[in-house]
Enzyme design. Structure first.
Site, PDB file in Angstrom:
ATOM      1  N   HIS A 184      -6.623 -36.936  42.111  1.00 32.20           N
ATOM      2  CA  HIS A 184      -7.400 -35.769  41.697  1.00 32.20           C
ATOM      3  C   HIS A 184      -6.470 -34.566  41.571  1.00 32.20           C
ATOM      4  O   HIS A 184      -5.353 -34.571  42.095  1.00 32.20           O
ATOM      5  CB  HIS A 184      -8.506 -35.483  42.711  1.00 32.20           C
ATOM      6  CG  HIS A 184      -9.618 -36.491  42.682  1.00 32.20           C
ATOM      7  ND1 HIS A 184     -10.856 -36.255  43.251  1.00 32.20           N
ATOM      8  CD2 HIS A 184      -9.683 -37.747  42.157  1.00 32.20           C
ATOM      9  CE1 HIS A 184     -11.637 -37.313  43.078  1.00 32.20           C
ATOM     10  NE2 HIS A 184     -10.942 -38.230  42.424  1.00 32.20           N
ATOM     11  N   GLU A 216      -6.506 -31.609  42.937  1.00 30.20           N
ATOM     12  CA  GLU A 216      -6.132 -30.967  44.195  1.00 30.20           C
ATOM     13  C   GLU A 216      -5.112 -31.810  44.971  1.00 30.20           C
ATOM     14  O   GLU A 216      -4.168 -31.267  45.554  1.00 30.20           O
ATOM     15  CB  GLU A 216      -7.378 -30.739  45.053  1.00 30.20           C
ATOM     16  CG  GLU A 216      -8.366 -29.741  44.462  1.00 30.20           C
ATOM     17  CD  GLU A 216      -9.382 -30.388  43.536  1.00 30.20           C
ATOM     18  OE1 GLU A 216     -10.383 -29.734  43.220  1.00 30.20           O
ATOM     19  OE2 GLU A 216      -9.165 -31.555  43.116  1.00 30.20           O
ATOM     20  N   CYS A 264     -13.929 -32.212  45.733  1.00 24.63           N
ATOM     21  CA  CYS A 264     -14.776 -33.274  46.253  1.00 24.63           C
ATOM     22  C   CYS A 264     -14.478 -33.461  47.746  1.00 24.63           C
ATOM     23  O   CYS A 264     -13.508 -32.897  48.271  1.00 24.63           O
ATOM     24  CB  CYS A 264     -14.528 -34.567  45.487  1.00 24.63           C
ATOM     25  SG  CYS A 264     -12.940 -35.339  45.861  1.00 24.63           S
ATOM     26  N   CYS A 315     -10.815 -34.425  48.488  1.00 25.17           N
ATOM     27  CA  CYS A 315      -9.861 -33.334  48.302  1.00 25.17           C
ATOM     28  C   CYS A 315     -10.065 -32.240  49.355  1.00 25.17           C
ATOM     29  O   CYS A 315      -9.095 -31.633  49.825  1.00 25.17           O
ATOM     30  CB  CYS A 315      -9.980 -32.765  46.897  1.00 25.17           C
ATOM     31  SG  CYS A 315      -9.502 -33.930  45.606  1.00 25.17           S
TER      32      CYS A 315
END
Length: 291
Positions: free
Chosen positions: A53, A55, A82, A85
């Protein structure tokens, strides 16, 4: 403290790169003492790594530069992180987070998200992290608009043959829609009727696409309405002068010709968004047809 509004545009650029690559459209940056440390976007689809992801990727990039010391650092993301993350942010020691579009907003759109906000997760983890939400929310929201994403999927890596097929499909859909409406213009002026049909099919009102000139049998319209194709082209770096000419000029004309076969639809491709503040479009009859 670094101002997240000063760095969100970089995160948005990263999200656009993600969408151009075929990923999910998330971007993030890490800033320390008002200096950009790292920037990244999600690569989970292209790398086949579900943990990649935006992040996570930006934390990995920044870790080497900061030697793992995230004190006084700010993470700016186009979308609320999310739970995976958010947990990584807790373990990193970051104390400042800013995002543009929230999990709540995405869920309201019908997008698949895990319904656990970063603030809830931070609270459960006992982490004191300052959160700033809705940073350039409107700009970030375009990245996650379902209509824009639908057009991105259609137009990514498109060629002339593909555009031709999409145009044929759009033409058939518009004609089928017209026939389903049982449209009647009675004794209304044919150009006025065509204009109302144009507005109705787009789902907009006159303020979004006003008639700015009428000379004989020609209407000139300045369209400023929200346009998913325009936003998709902006994100993908496509030229609307080419895309719109090949994709939807003929289907729009075919729709209007359901009212009268002599009607023509034209655009001024020297006056088209995003290069101008509006799209200049015309509904004409043959004697006033503009090449």
């Amino acid at each position: 403290m670094s101002n997240p509004f000063d760095f969100m545009d970089i995160a948005i650029d990263e999200a656009k790169k993600s969408l151009r690559e075929g990923n999910s459209g998330f971007g993030a940056v890490i800033v320390k003492d008002n200096i950009l440390i790292a920037r990244a976007h999600d690569t989970d689809r292209t790398s086949k790594d579900p943990t990649s992801h935006a992040e996570i990727n930006v934390l990995r990039k920044a870790s080497g530069k900061l030697e793992g010391d995230f004190s006084n650092s700010l993470l700016v993301s186009t979308h609320e992180p999310c739970p995976m993350c958010s947990t990584a942010i807790v373990w990193s020691g970051l104390k400042q987070l800013a995002f543009g579009y929230s999990i709540k907003d995405s869920l309201a759109q019908g997008r698949k998200r895990i319904n656990l906000t970063c603030s809830e997760l931070f609270k459960r983890a006992g982490a004191s992290i300052e959160i700033t939400g809705d940073v350039k929310k409107e700009e970030c929201g375009l990245l996650y608009n379902h209509l824009v994403r639908k057009d991105i999927k259609k137009l990514r890596n498109i060629d002339s043959t593909g555009l031709g097929k999409l145009s044929e499909e759009l033409r058939a859909k518009r004609i089928a829609w017209f026939k389903s409406q049982d449209w009647h213009h009675d004794h209304q002026d044919i150009l006025d009727a065509a204009y109302q049909l144009f507005l109705t099919k787009l789902g907009i009102d006159e303020s979004e696409a006003p008639v700015v000139d009428r000379q004989g049998d020609r209407l000139v319209i300045h369209s400023r309405n929200f346009c998913p194709t325009l936003e998709a082209c902006r994100i993908l770096g496509l030229d609307t002068r080419e895309i719109c000419r090949q994709l939807n000029e003929e289907p729009t004309q075919a729709l209007l010709q359901q009212l009268n076969p002599n009607l023509r639809f034209r655009r001024n491709y020297n006056c088209l968004r995003p290069y101008q503040p509006y799209c200049e479009e015309m509904i004409v009859l043959p004697e006033n047809e503009i090449d």
